[in-house]
Design a protein around this motif. Structure first.
Motif: not given
Lengths: 438, 74
Positions: A319-328
């Motif tokens: 149910e949650v929004i799971t967020v990974a990380a990228v650079n610009s």
């Protein structure tokens, strides 16, 4: 007319084809001359070549070509002694050509035109990390202007930040919660982790307000209490509208030893409380975690590093929004936790930007003792800010509608373990929601 | 000793639960219970590694879950 990158395959029998292929690489000119010799007649003026281009011999032709297969001759190559060179069935010529010339070639017998597609190396931003960028650059990447230009910048939306506390003298804290005797909302230092999260919510939604849920005892019970406070606040007046969470586990206990640990037990009270909050109409956003390879956070234990074991607990709830990380540059940052999630498989849902000068960096409120806002901890509130921005444009949107818009707006492409369905794009998400409500 | 979360029905007498937890070697926290869903509440406790087993047969105890540490991801 712009030229198109293409691979032209032609039936050309070349004796000692591998030797000749290697010779084509000796000088730049040699490769080009070989291509020109093999190029079908009549299109020379419409074709150019990259400096390093050279013909590539093929020994098994397409099934509809007349040339015989040379597959059998290749079987000798497995011997531990030098084998004889072989004759090509076809040659593949990398070119840049007019689209009309390629159309003409496609019609010829014994010629095949293949796409010469760009290939990504999926670069990973790993230690030492690439330089940070400004908030303005991140805003441009998020395409927030497409929503801002309609007059919406997150106004009227409150984002709850469950973290280590926010500096309310710098960031717009208008409420929150703490247990009796604990830190009051807005009372944290400017260099706190929570202040960084606050800054990052405001990247996309600069007019949003914040509720501070200082999570000073980092345990399930504290998180449970904070989500319970969120639910009570929502009962009272429908706020906060979004909840951002940049925390989680850094170890996976063996299931047989700890079956009711929240990494294994979907019915753990914390997970149930989070579902209650989402059911009340508030989207909940979670950081994926910093235990991905090849450069996981030093806090991560081996049991939690890498694909399939680094997104877990509440961070992997469907149910949650799971967020990974990228650079610009859109490169995955090398510590960003990798799916599949341990509860819902398709985690992370999306990626968002990290490594920018939000709270930390030159001239920023938190100073430059930390070079830039970092971690999936920064990416998560960036995504939460995008959700807040969308809510200011579409006030009645449900958590499911917002989640779908964020995921589909990120490209909606096939899911990947590194970045989910793509990188968050506020403008694209807005257009999808506009289309859905038109 | 570990930290635990004990889920009981919302009408459960918490002083009686405190006594029951103490009887199996645990200590219930003084923090107010956290309401959960319809008709449940959660209390915190310190207790031995097998607190879950020790309380499993206790009337009114619906679930005993670990209260685990969290880390910031920044």
């Amino acid at each position: 007319m712009a030229k198109v990158e293409a691979l032209i395959e032609v039936e050309v029998e070349v004796d000692r084809a591998l030797t000749r292929f290697m010779a084509a690489g000796v000088t730049l000119d040699a490769g080009r001359r070989q291509i020109e010799e093999m190029m079908p007649a009549g299109i020379a003026g419409t074709v150019t070549y990259r400096p390093t281009a050279k013909p590539i011999p093929m020994f098994v032709p397409p099934s509809d070509f007349r040339a015989p297969s040379g597959l059998e001759a290749l079987s000798a190559f497995g011997e531990p002694a030098e084998s004889g060179d072989v004759t090509s069935a076809t040659q593949v010529l990398p070119v840049q050509a007019d689209a009309s010339a390629l159309d003409e070639l496609r019609a010829r017998p014994g010629v095949r035109v293949w796409p010469n597609s760009a290939i990504s190396f999926f670069p990973v931003d790993c230690r030492p990390f690439r330089p940070g960028v400004t908030v303005d650059e991140i805003r441009e990447l998020l395409a927030v202007e497409r929503i801002w230009s309609s007059g919406h910048r997150g106004e009227g939306v409150i984002v709850g930040v469950i973290d280590q506390g926010i500096d309310g003298s710098e960031y717009p804290v208008t409420g929150g919660f703490n247990r009796a005797g604990g830190q009051q909302p807005g009372a944290a230092a400017i260099d706190s982790h929570g202040s960084m999260c606050a800054a990052d919510v405001l990247v996309a939604a600069p007019e949003a307000k914040l509720y501070d849920y200082p999570f000073l005892v980092p345990r399930s019970s504290s998180a449970l209490a904070m989500f319970s406070a969120v639910l009570e606040h929502r009962r009272l007046d429908g706020t906060p509208h979004v909840v951002s969470n940049s925390w989680g586990f850094v170890a996976v206990p063996p299931k047989e030893l700890d079956p009711t640990n929240e990494i294994w037990d979907l019915d753990h009270p914390l997970h149930r409380k989070i579902r209650e909050v989402i059911s009340s109409g508030a989207p909940v956003v979670f950081a994926a975690g910093n235990c991905g390879g090849p450069c996981p956070s030093g806090a991560c234990q081996q049991s939690s590093i890498g694909p399939g074991i680094s997104i877990h607990g509440s961070n992997s709830l469907e149910e949650v929004i799971t967020v990974a990380a990228v650079n610009s540059a859109g490169d995955r940052i090398g510590y960003s936790s990798q799916g599949p999630g341990m509860f819902a498989q398709e985690k992370p849902d999306v990626a968002a930007y990290s490594h920018f000068f939000g709270n930390f960096g030159p001239g920023r409120p938190g100073g430059d003792g930390t070079p830039f806002d970092n971690g999936t901890s920064a990416a998560c509130p960036v995504a939460a800010g995008v959700v807040a921005l969308l809510l200011s444009r579409f006030p009645g949107a449900t958590p499911a509608q917002l989640r779908d818009a964020v995921v589909d707006g990120a490209g909606g492409s096939a899911w990947s373990a590194d970045t989910g369905h793509g990188i968050v794009n506020a403008g694209a998400a807005m257009e999808l929601m506009e289309a859905a409500t038109a | 000793v570990r930290r635990w979360l004990i889920t009981v029905s919302s009408d459960r007498d918490l002083e009686d639960l405190r006594t029951a937890v103490a009887a199996v070697g645990g200590t219930m926290a003084d923090d107010p219970p956290i309401p959960l869903g319809a008709g449940e509440q959660v209390v915190e406790a310190d207790g031995p590694d097998d607190l879950r087993d020790r309380l499993s047969a206790h009337p009114g105890v619906m679930k005993v879950s670990p209260d685990t540490p969290k880390h910031p991801f920044g």
